[in-house]
Design an enzyme around this catalytic site. Sequence first.
Site, PDB file in Angstrom:
ATOM      1  N   HIS A  93       0.502   5.000   6.856  1.00  0.00           N
ATOM      2  CA  HIS A  93       1.160   5.536   5.660  1.00  0.00           C
ATOM      3  C   HIS A  93       1.582   6.996   5.814  1.00  0.00           C
ATOM      4  O   HIS A  93       0.882   7.782   6.457  1.00  0.00           O
ATOM      5  CB  HIS A  93       0.212   5.420   4.457  1.00  0.00           C
ATOM      6  CG  HIS A  93      -0.354   4.056   4.274  1.00  0.00           C
ATOM      7  ND1 HIS A  93      -1.598   3.691   4.741  1.00  0.00           N
ATOM      8  CD2 HIS A  93       0.175   2.950   3.694  1.00  0.00           C
ATOM      9  CE1 HIS A  93      -1.824   2.416   4.447  1.00  0.00           C
ATOM     10  NE2 HIS A  93      -0.758   1.942   3.811  1.00  0.00           N
ATOM     11  N   SER A 120       0.801  -1.222   0.000  1.00  0.00           N
ATOM     12  CA  SER A 120       0.000   0.000   0.000  1.00  0.00           C
ATOM     13  C   SER A 120       0.833   1.271   0.000  1.00  0.00           C
ATOM     14  O   SER A 120       0.316   2.348  -0.313  1.00  0.00           O
ATOM     15  CB  SER A 120      -0.950   0.005   1.198  1.00  0.00           C
ATOM     16  OG  SER A 120      -0.233  -0.150   2.406  1.00  0.00           O
ATOM     17  N   ASP A 171      -2.298   8.447   7.689  1.00  0.00           N
ATOM     18  CA  ASP A 171      -3.203   7.626   8.474  1.00  0.00           C
ATOM     19  C   ASP A 171      -2.367   6.809   9.463  1.00  0.00           C
ATOM     20  O   ASP A 171      -1.221   7.142   9.734  1.00  0.00           O
ATOM     21  CB  ASP A 171      -4.092   6.739   7.576  1.00  0.00           C
ATOM     22  CG  ASP A 171      -3.277   5.834   6.658  1.00  0.00           C
ATOM     23  OD1 ASP A 171      -2.137   5.468   7.019  1.00  0.00           O
ATOM     24  OD2 ASP A 171      -3.763   5.467   5.572  1.00  0.00           O
TER      25      ASP A 171
END
Length: 378
Positions: A344, A42, A341
């Site tokens: 990340h 991600s 977040d």
Amino acid sequence: MALKLKYHNTFTLLFLLVNLSFHGNAAAQNETLAASFIFGDSLVDAGNNNYLSTLSKADVPPNGIDFKASGGNPTGRFTNGRTISDIVGEELGQPNYAVPYLAPNATGKAILNGVNYASGGGGILNATGSLFVNRIGMDIQIDYFNITRKEINKLLGESEAREYIMKKSLFSIIVGSNDFLNNYLIPFVSTGVRVSQNPDAFVEDMINHFRTQLKRLYQLDARKFVVSNVGPIGCIPYQRIINELNDDDCVDLANNLATQYNARLKDLLAELNDNLPGATFVLANVYDLVSELIVNYKKYGFTTASRACCGIGSGGQVAGLIPCVPTSSLCSDRYKHVFWDQYHPTEAANLILAKQIIDGDKRYVSPMNIRQLWNLLS
């Protein structure tokens, strides 16, 4: 006669200038034609998970709120703006971002600019990320590149395609964090794994799988690699929240696992550099880079490196598996936060990280930086 000679010399000069200009433009065009093939999780997913039935998605606001290319709409990137790979591609002159492999427009000549295979929740090991239901692990990402490789043969012809992949393409790989966070360290779910494999055995399993994966890419003509190590995962907001730590504390077990893996990864890349002719493996030392940002965040203009800009909302302290959703709280000073977040970095942090990987010294990228590696492509 002298007049004719003058005109002849003027014409010659003009011809040389035009010729030099043409070749200069051609060189610039060749640089922008270079492809970027991106693998990982991600941290660099550009939207592949949008096309999966998965719990790991970033296809809702406020994700992408600062991503200019989409007008601030979510694209599937797990951050407020650009990923590290987006920034690296821009810096190296790519006209377009590498298209997500699963996107409908990942066809035809678009793939010559590069393809992004990264998937939120994906890891080196096939079992990693299973709690998200669907994700694309490294083995499948390389399977997908094999399909792309055949398409490039069709577009360019086998000989030119091989030259294109070997000399004009960059392979970036950011993977490994999920193998710890969403595999070995998951409470309750991973208890069986930890009983059957001690940390040494688990890390060795990762390294053996990764060696095979990198060799597969080499067999498919990849030659210029940038491989990231695992960051200080014990210091991300998620780990601090679930372990109820103070802002200055980190989870030692998670960071020790990352450090242990990173040492083995460094040895692996040295081994591959020695044994795979024509290949160059560059190690991006993300662990030390992110650690520097976290410890000295004020020096870089941030106000916090412990609290996420987006994440704590109606779902409580840990708002489910999806860290940033429309109901989450959102900070007003996104460029003052290291973390977007609970997992990340923000685009502001990504910009600093990317700059060091592109032009930094051997503390953060070795045996050369990305710009030096890029120069080897021509």
